[in-house]
Scaffold this active site. Structure first.
Site, PDB file in Angstrom:
ATOM      1  NE  ARG A  15      45.381 -30.254  37.482  1.00 45.59           N
ATOM      2  CZ  ARG A  15      44.144 -30.481  38.233  1.00 45.59           C
ATOM      3  NH1 ARG A  15      43.507 -29.725  38.984  1.00 45.59           N
ATOM      4  NH2 ARG A  15      43.459 -31.878  38.180  1.00 45.59           N
ATOM      5  CE  LYS A  75      42.843 -35.542  40.662  1.00 51.33           C
ATOM      6  NZ  LYS A  75      41.672 -35.185  41.123  1.00 51.33           N
ATOM      7  CE1 TYR A  94      42.271 -29.735  45.535  1.00 54.24           C
ATOM      8  CE2 TYR A  94      43.716 -29.870  43.744  1.00 54.24           C
ATOM      9  CZ  TYR A  94      42.891 -29.306  44.457  1.00 54.24           C
ATOM     10  OH  TYR A  94      42.640 -27.836  44.575  1.00 54.24           O
ATOM     11  CG  HIS A  96      39.298 -35.898  45.750  1.00 50.72           C
ATOM     12  ND1 HIS A  96      38.611 -34.999  46.014  1.00 50.72           N
ATOM     13  CD2 HIS A  96      40.072 -35.434  44.993  1.00 50.72           C
ATOM     14  CE1 HIS A  96      38.773 -33.932  45.687  1.00 50.72           C
ATOM     15  NE2 HIS A  96      39.796 -34.270  44.889  1.00 50.72           N
ATOM     16  CD  GLU A 118      40.761 -33.822  49.246  1.00 50.61           C
ATOM     17  OE1 GLU A 118      40.861 -35.042  49.433  1.00 50.61           O
ATOM     18  OE2 GLU A 118      41.784 -33.399  48.529  1.00 50.61           O
ATOM     19  CG  ASP A 270      36.813 -35.121  42.346  1.00 51.06           C
ATOM     20  OD1 ASP A 270      35.647 -34.922  42.659  1.00 51.06           O
ATOM     21  OD2 ASP A 270      37.942 -34.249  42.102  1.00 51.06           O
TER      22      ASP A 270
END
Length: 374
Positions: A15, A75, A94, A96, A118, A270
């Protein structure tokens, strides 16, 4: 503002954080956009398309990080990127954090501003930047789970939809949120016998109204989970606590109650995972086996369908990215409480409760007046 778009370097992550259309929006407002060479090729976007939209192409990831005031990624940064992130640099991606202490500590040490997709949250509690990828991951969980059930992949050898004269496979979904709902739709569409669990009775009522007749709703508790795992063919972990570790619903001991060849897909991996035996895997090596149970635990599932995923993600992220670029992160977060909730770490301070609790770190409350001086 100067925006940098590096090429994702996580395993099989194809992506990209900004499409040529997004670049055109940014440059049309007077911002500079630098895209790393071939950053968009995995999603079907060439360097020439980015150049036509107004971006400049840089050869290396180091150049992108060095020049940018705001980094847009998909990511979380991985170890090779930690040293590239600068003090006061805004990183919008993101993260996490609750699933990685090394990442958390590295970002605290960097002094960067970490705004996590997120945890951007609307007044109604919905997570607008997580929803599109949750939709993709929920649908993919059934697709990948069905494939993993095949005997050559050590599954039970069950076709989820069955055939005339042979009953369909049984799918158990833990969690009735976006991921669980999309998984239930896909599994039901294949003709499987589906059970979806949640701890919210109002949510179960809602799901019972909107899902097909071959989906049964059930209250989620340890007793019910233990009962249902005994003859499930595919079990999908789809629980989420925003910004925090996922609750543990299936323990290692419980694997012994499952039939050999049962497949576990932990979409929550994740965020630490809701299945004790699940550890993150990659698209290159997506599964492993413990006690004859197949585990599929890819942490970036949507990365396997990058064209769909990139468009779905950037449709959601671009309006927020434009606010950050136009106003700067302090003003944007002060004026937009949805964005403020996305602040996880800034200038060495942990600002999000779930992250602080995950690693026993002090929590710094973000007050309106502080946003101008952080």
């Amino acid at each position: 503002m100067i925006i940098g778009v590096p090429k994702e370097i996580k395993n099989n992550e194809n992506r990209v954080a900004l499409t040529p259309a997004g670049v055109a929006e940014m440059t049309g407002r007077g911002h500079e956009v630098y895209v790393q060479h071939n950053a968009g090729t995995g999603s079907g976007f060439s360097d020439d398309e980015y150049i036509a939209a107004g971006a400049a192409i840089l050869d290396s990831i180091e150049e992108v990080y060095a020049i940018a005031e705001m980094i847009m990624k998909v990511k979380e940064p991985i170890k090779q990127e930690y040293s590239l992130i600068k003090k006061d640099q805004l990183v919008f991606t993101y993260f996490h954090f609750a699933s990685s202490e090394p990442l958390t500590m590295a970002m605290i040490e960097s002094g960067a501003v970490c705004l996590a997709y997120e945890t951007v949250e609307k007044k109604d509690g919905s997570l607008p930047l997580l929803i599109p990828m949750s939709e993709v991951a929920g649908r993919m969980s059934v697709q990948e789970g069905a494939k993993s059930l095949e005997k050559p992949l050590k599954g039970r050898g069950v076709l989820l939809g069955g055939v005339p004269g042979v009953p369909p496979g049984k799918v158990l979904i833990l969690g009735g949120g976006v991921v669980g709902t999309q998984a239930a739709k896909m599994a039901a569409g294949l003709g499987a016998q589906v059970t979806i669990m949640d701890i919210s009775l109002p949510r179960l009522r809602q799901l019972a109204d909107i899902l097909p007749a071959n989906v049964t709703t059930m209250m989620s508790n340890t007793y019910n989970i233990r009962t249902m795992i005994k003859d499930a063919d595919l079990i999908i972990g789809a629980v989420l606590i925003p910004g925090a570790k996922a609750p543990l619903l299936i323990t290692r001991e419980m694997l012994k109650e499952m039939r050999p060849g049962t497949v576990l897909v932990d979409v929550a991996v994740d965020q630490g995972g809701c299945i004790e035996t699940c550890t993150p895997t990659t698209h290159e090596n997506p599964t492993f086996i413990i006690d004859d149970i197949v585990h599929y635990c890819v942490a970036n599932m949507p990365g396997a369908v990058p064209y769909t995923s990139t468009l779905a993600l950037t449709n959601a992220t671009l309006p927020y990215a434009l606010q950050l670029a136009d106003k700067g992160w302090q003003t944007a977060c002060r004026e937009n409480k949805e964005l403020e909730k996305g602040l996880n770490i800034a200038n060495g301070k942990v600002l999000y409760k779930g992250v602080a609790e995950a690693w026993s770190l002090p929590l710094n409350e973000v007050l309106e007046e502080e946003l101008s001086v952080l």
